[in-house]
Motif scaffolding. Structure first.
Motif, PDB file in Angstrom:
ATOM      1  N   GLU A   8      -5.537   4.302   6.579  1.00  0.00           N
ATOM      2  CA  GLU A   8      -5.166   3.491   5.415  1.00  0.00           C
ATOM      3  C   GLU A   8      -3.936   2.617   5.652  1.00  0.00           C
ATOM      4  O   GLU A   8      -3.729   1.634   4.935  1.00  0.00           O
ATOM      5  N   TRP A  59      -5.891   3.553  -9.541  1.00  0.00           N
ATOM      6  CA  TRP A  59      -5.436   4.180  -8.313  1.00  0.00           C
ATOM      7  C   TRP A  59      -6.477   5.187  -7.864  1.00  0.00           C
ATOM      8  O   TRP A  59      -7.296   5.648  -8.644  1.00  0.00           O
ATOM      9  N   ARG A  60      -6.466   5.502  -6.581  1.00  0.00           N
ATOM     10  CA  ARG A  60      -7.465   6.406  -6.009  1.00  0.00           C
ATOM     11  C   ARG A  60      -6.880   7.810  -5.846  1.00  0.00           C
ATOM     12  O   ARG A  60      -5.662   7.971  -5.741  1.00  0.00           O
ATOM     13  N   HIS A  61      -7.756   8.798  -5.801  1.00  0.00           N
ATOM     14  CA  HIS A  61      -7.318  10.172  -5.621  1.00  0.00           C
ATOM     15  C   HIS A  61      -8.134  10.852  -4.539  1.00  0.00           C
ATOM     16  O   HIS A  61      -9.343  10.659  -4.433  1.00  0.00           O
ATOM     17  N   GLU A  62      -7.442  11.656  -3.725  1.00  0.00           N
ATOM     18  CA  GLU A  62      -8.090  12.519  -2.745  1.00  0.00           C
ATOM     19  C   GLU A  62      -7.538  13.931  -2.924  1.00  0.00           C
ATOM     20  O   GLU A  62      -6.353  14.120  -3.217  1.00  0.00           O
ATOM     21  N   THR A  90      -2.815   5.327  -3.432  1.00  0.00           N
ATOM     22  CA  THR A  90      -3.675   6.496  -3.234  1.00  0.00           C
ATOM     23  C   THR A  90      -2.847   7.743  -3.477  1.00  0.00           C
ATOM     24  O   THR A  90      -1.732   7.866  -2.955  1.00  0.00           O
ATOM     25  N   THR A 109       1.016   5.590  -0.522  1.00  0.00           N
ATOM     26  CA  THR A 109       0.350   6.885  -0.613  1.00  0.00           C
ATOM     27  C   THR A 109       1.326   7.900  -1.198  1.00  0.00           C
ATOM     28  O   THR A 109       2.472   7.991  -0.750  1.00  0.00           O
ATOM     29  N   ARG A 163       0.859  -1.193   0.000  1.00  0.00           N
ATOM     30  CA  ARG A 163       0.000   0.000   0.000  1.00  0.00           C
ATOM     31  C   ARG A 163       0.892   1.238   0.000  1.00  0.00           C
ATOM     32  O   ARG A 163       1.781   1.382   0.844  1.00  0.00           O
ATOM     33  N   HIS A 166      -5.158  10.046   7.514  1.00  0.00           N
ATOM     34  CA  HIS A 166      -5.042   9.116   6.384  1.00  0.00           C
ATOM     35  C   HIS A 166      -4.079   7.978   6.712  1.00  0.00           C
ATOM     36  O   HIS A 166      -4.381   6.803   6.457  1.00  0.00           O
ATOM     37  N   ASP A 212      -1.352  -1.048  -4.199  1.00  0.00           N
ATOM     38  CA  ASP A 212      -2.583  -0.305  -3.925  1.00  0.00           C
ATOM     39  C   ASP A 212      -2.177   1.142  -3.665  1.00  0.00           C
ATOM     40  O   ASP A 212      -1.587   1.457  -2.628  1.00  0.00           O
TER      41      ASP A 212
END
Length: 397
Positions: A79, A48-51, A33, A5, A3, A75, A31
């Motif tokens: 996460e 992939w995810r976005h914030e 973010t 970030t 994971r 976060h 994974d």
């Protein structure tokens, strides 16, 4: 599953310079973010995810910066990433502190990778900022970076050896936990020379960067005014508007400027580069390796730029371009005029220097895939090492 970030202060910068790293990380099964400031991004479609997280880019702001620390900490605790990649100075200081706090609370990232693309207007040795607030900010950043560097599993990357050496000499980082990676990488499948290498008439000179005075746009416009009415040369400006940057050059002024052709933001930069003869970037502050100069070299376009560390990494004076000394806009304009006069007197020099730049690009570590793999190794392979019983095996300098 690893994971990861990624936190970057500006979404536009991330999309232009670091997206390919995230896509490669995702392709390995990680994974990922991505958290960015700046303009909100469209929903990603590449796995992939976005914030979005507001980050004040142009000054240190106690209230907003505290919110970045709190949100980053939340976060990390929720996460539980194995590794974090902090890009640019603000995330390094604020989210880096949050990552260490999360560790103290028992669920922080084992690997913290900090990327400093350039020392910028605040931290550059050549910075002219002398206000008390700026000196205080530099002292706080120095202390934060020095503390972050002292922790296990933390690694720094720079785009130039000179930037890295500056922080080494100031005792902010160690030689064992820092690496130089040549820029953000350029894809030669997109950036390549025009089929016709013939020098055009008029000679087209391009400024393509953020619309900032510190990037030398004021000197470029002054240079263009010198040639107003000269049909042998044409000056083009393409770039992003920075509405909140106090150093911005107002686009409405560029639209009214008769000496240049203002293109605004350009989506097809490879095509634009294949249509010009010379790229000009008279920057006056701490760049990393300016991406536009690497793109120009890959496109066999010579460059007229400043004799500063990042620019020197890809432009060799008299080989694939011209280096001019930094200075005030008038002095830099005079140097650019002298260089452009030389090109106009010998147009074939543009073609010779363009081909030399292409050779430099091909022989250097500027390809996107080469740069990407170095970041993947630091985040995944070295991150796994950091999770073991022994200290992480950090890359040599």
């Amino acid at each position: 599953m690893t994971r990861i970030t990624v936190i970057c202060n500006d979404s536009d910068y991330f999309l232009r310079h670091r997206l390919h790293v995230v896509e490669r990380l995702s392709a390995t099964g990680a994974d990922v973010t991505v958290i960015t400031g700046g303009r909100p991004m469209a929903k990603p479609t590449a796995g992939w995810r976005h914030e979005h997280m507001p980050i004040e880019r142009f000054s240190f702001h106690p209230v907003l910066d505290a919110k970045v620390i709190r949100r980053s900490l939340r976060h990390f605790r929720t996460e539980k990433p194995d590794a974090v990649h902090l890009i640019t100075l603000k995330p390094a200081v604020l989210s880096g502190l949050a990552a260490l706090l999360a560790r103290r609370l028992g669920n922080g990232p084992r690997r913290i990778l900090v990327t400093i693309p350039g020392l910028g207007r605040l931290m550059s040795p050549s910075s002219t900022r002398q206000r008390t607030a700026d000196r205080l900010a530099r002292s706080m950043v120095d202390a934060s970076i020095r503390f972050l560097s002292s922790q296990a599993g933390v690694h720094f990357t720079f785009e130039t050896a000179e930037d890295r050496d500056d922080w080494l000499n100031r005792g902010l980082i160690g030689r064992h936990n820092s690496t130089v990676i040549s820029g953000a990488g350029v894809d030669p499948e997109r950036f390549y020379p025009a089929a016709d290498s013939r020098v055009r008439s008029p000679v087209r000179i391009l400024f393509a960067s953020r619309l900032l005075k510190a990037k030398g746009l004021d000197a470029f416009v002054e240079t263009a005014r010198h040639y107003s009415g000269n049909r042998k040369v044409e000056f083009l400006v393409a770039g992003m508007v920075e509405p909140h940057d106090p150093d911005r050059y107002a686009p409405e002024l560029l639209e009214r400027e008769g000496a240049i052709k203002f293109l605004g933001e350009v989506s097809d930069m490879p095509g634009l580069l294949r249509s010009v003869d010379l790229v000009c970037l008279p920057s006056r502050y701490g760049e990393g390796i300016p991406r536009i100069l690497i793109e120009a070299a890959a496109s066999a376009v010579p460059c007229l730029t400043t004799d500063l560390q990042g620019c020197r990494e890809i432009v060799r004076h008299g080989v694939n371009g011209t280096l001019i000394p930094p200075g005030d806009p008038g002095a830099m304009a005079a140097s650019m005029i002298a260089a452009i006069d030389g090109y106009l007197a010998d147009p074939e020099l543009l073609d010779r220097q363009g081909r030399a730049g292409l050779e430099l690009f091909r022989n250097g570590q500027f390809r996107e895939d080469a740069v990407t793999e170095q970041f993947v190794r630091l985040l995944i392979d070295e991150g796994r090492a950091a999770g073991g019983s022994k200290p992480a095996a950090l890359l040599p300098g």
